[in-house]
Motif scaffolding. Structure first.
Motif, mmCIF file in Angstrom:
data_model
loop_
_atom_site.group_PDB
_atom_site.id
_atom_site.type_symbol
_atom_site.label_atom_id
_atom_site.label_comp_id
_atom_site.label_asym_id
_atom_site.label_seq_id
_atom_site.Cartn_x
_atom_site.Cartn_y
_atom_site.Cartn_z
ATOM 1 N N SER A 32 0.832 -1.201 0.000
ATOM 2 C CA SER A 32 0.000 0.000 0.000
ATOM 3 C C SER A 32 0.863 1.246 0.000
ATOM 4 C CB SER A 32 -0.934 0.021 1.212
ATOM 5 O OG SER A 32 -0.186 0.133 2.410
ATOM 6 N N ILE A 33 0.275 2.327 -0.501
ATOM 7 C CA ILE A 33 0.904 3.639 -0.510
ATOM 8 C C ILE A 33 -0.108 4.616 0.072
ATOM 9 C CG2 ILE A 33 1.891 5.486 -1.915
ATOM 10 C CD1 ILE A 33 2.407 3.323 -4.093
ATOM 11 N N GLU A 34 0.307 5.342 1.101
ATOM 12 C CA GLU A 34 -0.554 6.354 1.693
ATOM 13 C C GLU A 34 0.153 7.694 1.620
ATOM 14 O OE1 GLU A 34 -2.007 5.379 5.591
ATOM 15 O OE2 GLU A 34 -2.254 3.277 5.047
ATOM 16 N N THR A 35 -0.608 8.735 1.319
ATOM 17 C CA THR A 35 -0.048 10.074 1.271
ATOM 18 C C THR A 35 -0.888 11.008 2.142
ATOM 19 O OG1 THR A 35 -1.356 10.762 -0.640
ATOM 20 C CG2 THR A 35 0.777 9.744 -1.092
ATOM 21 N N GLY A 36 -0.247 12.025 2.656
ATOM 22 C CA GLY A 36 -0.976 13.011 3.444
ATOM 23 C C GLY A 36 -0.150 14.268 3.634
ATOM 24 N N GLU A 37 -0.824 15.385 3.608
ATOM 25 C CA GLU A 37 -0.166 16.661 3.809
ATOM 26 C C GLU A 37 0.243 16.812 5.268
ATOM 27 O OE1 GLU A 37 -2.026 20.877 3.583
ATOM 28 O OE2 GLU A 37 -1.430 20.312 1.541
ATOM 29 N N VAL A 38 1.435 17.339 5.491
ATOM 30 C CA VAL A 38 1.943 17.567 6.846
ATOM 31 C C VAL A 38 2.522 18.977 6.938
ATOM 32 C CG1 VAL A 38 2.402 15.147 7.417
ATOM 33 C CG2 VAL A 38 4.154 16.478 6.273
ATOM 34 N N SER A 39 2.417 19.532 8.119
ATOM 35 C CA SER A 39 2.956 20.859 8.391
ATOM 36 C C SER A 39 4.447 20.778 8.687
ATOM 37 C CB SER A 39 2.218 21.457 9.594
ATOM 38 O OG SER A 39 2.976 22.463 10.202
ATOM 39 N N ARG A 40 5.208 21.604 8.047
ATOM 40 C CA ARG A 40 6.652 21.666 8.298
ATOM 41 C C ARG A 40 6.912 21.976 9.772
ATOM 42 N NH1 ARG A 40 9.438 26.289 8.755
ATOM 43 N NH2 ARG A 40 11.686 26.127 8.718
ATOM 44 N N ASN A 41 6.204 22.947 10.337
ATOM 45 C CA ASN A 41 6.422 23.318 11.737
ATOM 46 C C ASN A 41 6.101 22.171 12.687
ATOM 47 O OD1 ASN A 41 7.371 25.868 11.151
ATOM 48 N ND2 ASN A 41 5.359 26.817 11.297
ATOM 49 N N SER A 42 5.064 21.420 12.393
ATOM 50 C CA SER A 42 4.708 20.276 13.232
ATOM 51 C C SER A 42 5.803 19.211 13.192
ATOM 52 C CB SER A 42 3.375 19.688 12.764
ATOM 53 O OG SER A 42 3.057 18.540 13.504
ATOM 54 N N LEU A 43 6.324 18.953 12.014
ATOM 55 C CA LEU A 43 7.409 17.978 11.883
ATOM 56 C C LEU A 43 8.667 18.440 12.617
ATOM 57 C CD1 LEU A 43 7.100 16.879 8.140
ATOM 58 C CD2 LEU A 43 6.543 15.529 10.170
ATOM 59 N N ILE A 44 8.988 19.719 12.498
ATOM 60 C CA ILE A 44 10.158 20.242 13.212
ATOM 61 C C ILE A 44 9.986 20.036 14.711
ATOM 62 C CG2 ILE A 44 11.367 22.360 13.878
ATOM 63 C CD1 ILE A 44 11.035 23.309 10.973
ATOM 64 N N HIS A 45 8.830 20.376 15.221
ATOM 65 C CA HIS A 45 8.561 20.219 16.657
ATOM 66 C C HIS A 45 8.716 18.760 17.087
ATOM 67 C CE1 HIS A 45 6.727 20.940 20.554
ATOM 68 N NE2 HIS A 45 5.921 19.927 20.312
ATOM 69 N N ASN A 80 4.230 16.756 1.717
ATOM 70 C CA ASN A 80 3.425 15.541 1.731
ATOM 71 C C ASN A 80 4.303 14.409 2.231
ATOM 72 O OD1 ASN A 80 0.584 15.084 0.797
ATOM 73 N ND2 ASN A 80 1.256 16.657 -0.663
ATOM 74 N N MET A 81 3.721 13.585 3.093
ATOM 75 C CA MET A 81 4.411 12.406 3.586
ATOM 76 C C MET A 81 3.859 11.216 2.803
ATOM 77 S SD MET A 81 4.861 11.091 7.488
ATOM 78 C CE MET A 81 5.833 12.518 7.936
ATOM 79 N N VAL A 82 4.757 10.417 2.270
ATOM 80 C CA VAL A 82 4.384 9.220 1.518
ATOM 81 C C VAL A 82 4.880 8.022 2.310
ATOM 82 C CG1 VAL A 82 4.632 7.959 -0.646
ATOM 83 C CG2 VAL A 82 4.575 10.471 -0.676
ATOM 84 N N SER A 83 3.956 7.182 2.747
ATOM 85 C CA SER A 83 4.276 5.973 3.502
ATOM 86 C C SER A 83 4.013 4.774 2.611
ATOM 87 C CB SER A 83 3.396 5.872 4.752
ATOM 88 O OG SER A 83 3.582 6.998 5.559
ATOM 89 N N VAL A 84 5.009 3.911 2.500
ATOM 90 C CA VAL A 84 4.915 2.754 1.625
ATOM 91 C C VAL A 84 5.090 1.489 2.458
ATOM 92 C CG1 VAL A 84 5.839 1.621 -0.433
ATOM 93 C CG2 VAL A 84 5.943 4.131 -0.227
ATOM 94 N N LYS A 85 4.078 0.650 2.449
ATOM 95 C CA LYS A 85 4.151 -0.637 3.145
ATOM 96 C C LYS A 85 4.494 -1.705 2.116
ATOM 97 C CE LYS A 85 1.040 -1.447 6.244
ATOM 98 N NZ LYS A 85 -0.209 -1.819 6.934
ATOM 99 N N LEU A 86 5.479 -2.541 2.466
ATOM 100 C CA LEU A 86 5.960 -3.582 1.557
ATOM 101 C C LEU A 86 5.614 -4.963 2.085
ATOM 102 C CD1 LEU A 86 9.497 -2.028 1.053
ATOM 103 C CD2 LEU A 86 7.559 -1.834 -0.503
ATOM 104 N N GLU A 87 5.545 -5.918 1.180
ATOM 105 C CA GLU A 87 5.331 -7.312 1.596
ATOM 106 C C GLU A 87 6.443 -7.732 2.539
ATOM 107 O OE1 GLU A 87 4.939 -10.168 -1.539
ATOM 108 O OE2 GLU A 87 3.289 -9.078 -2.471
#
Length: 112
Positions: A32-45, A80-87
């Motif tokens: 599966s591939i999931e994407t989602g918008e993320v805040s730069r400031n939130s990630l820094i914190h 955007n954060m892209v999360s990739v789940k592999l077999e």
């Protein structure tokens, strides 16, 4: 995002040394591939706090410090954060521009 587009982005990112070239080989069995918008400031914190809790001199400290440095130098407000789940339990994570057009950062610490 579909698998074909992700592979295109990884190929381009590898050509720009944003991720290793052999990563594309590991991406053959995507669950599966999931994407989602993320805040730069939130990630820094979040990652500054994690950095403070990592062991001195550890690979995780080095990888987290590199991520914080990237985030601090990034000029936009969102990514955007892209999360990739592999077999087999494998996992990869990337940060892209807000339009999912370019991988900006491979989050090595989540690679397995």
């Amino acid at each position: 995002m579909d698998q074909h587009r992700l592979r295109e982005l990884i190929t381009a990112a590898a050509g720009e040394d944003r991720c290793p070239r052999d990563l594309l080989g590991a991406m053959q069995n995507i669950v599966s591939i999931e994407t989602g918008e993320v805040s730069r400031n939130s990630l820094i914190h979040t990652y500054r706090r994690r950095l403070a809790r990592t062991a001195d001199g550890s690979p995780l400290q080095t990888e987290t410090a590199a991520l914080v440095s990237f985030l601090e130098s990034y000029s936009g407000d969102t990514l955007n954060m892209v999360s990739v789940k592999l077999e087999g339990g494998g996992y990869q994570m990337f940060l892209t521009d807000p339009y999912l057009a370019k991988i900006l950062y491979w989050m090595r610490m989540f690679s397995r």
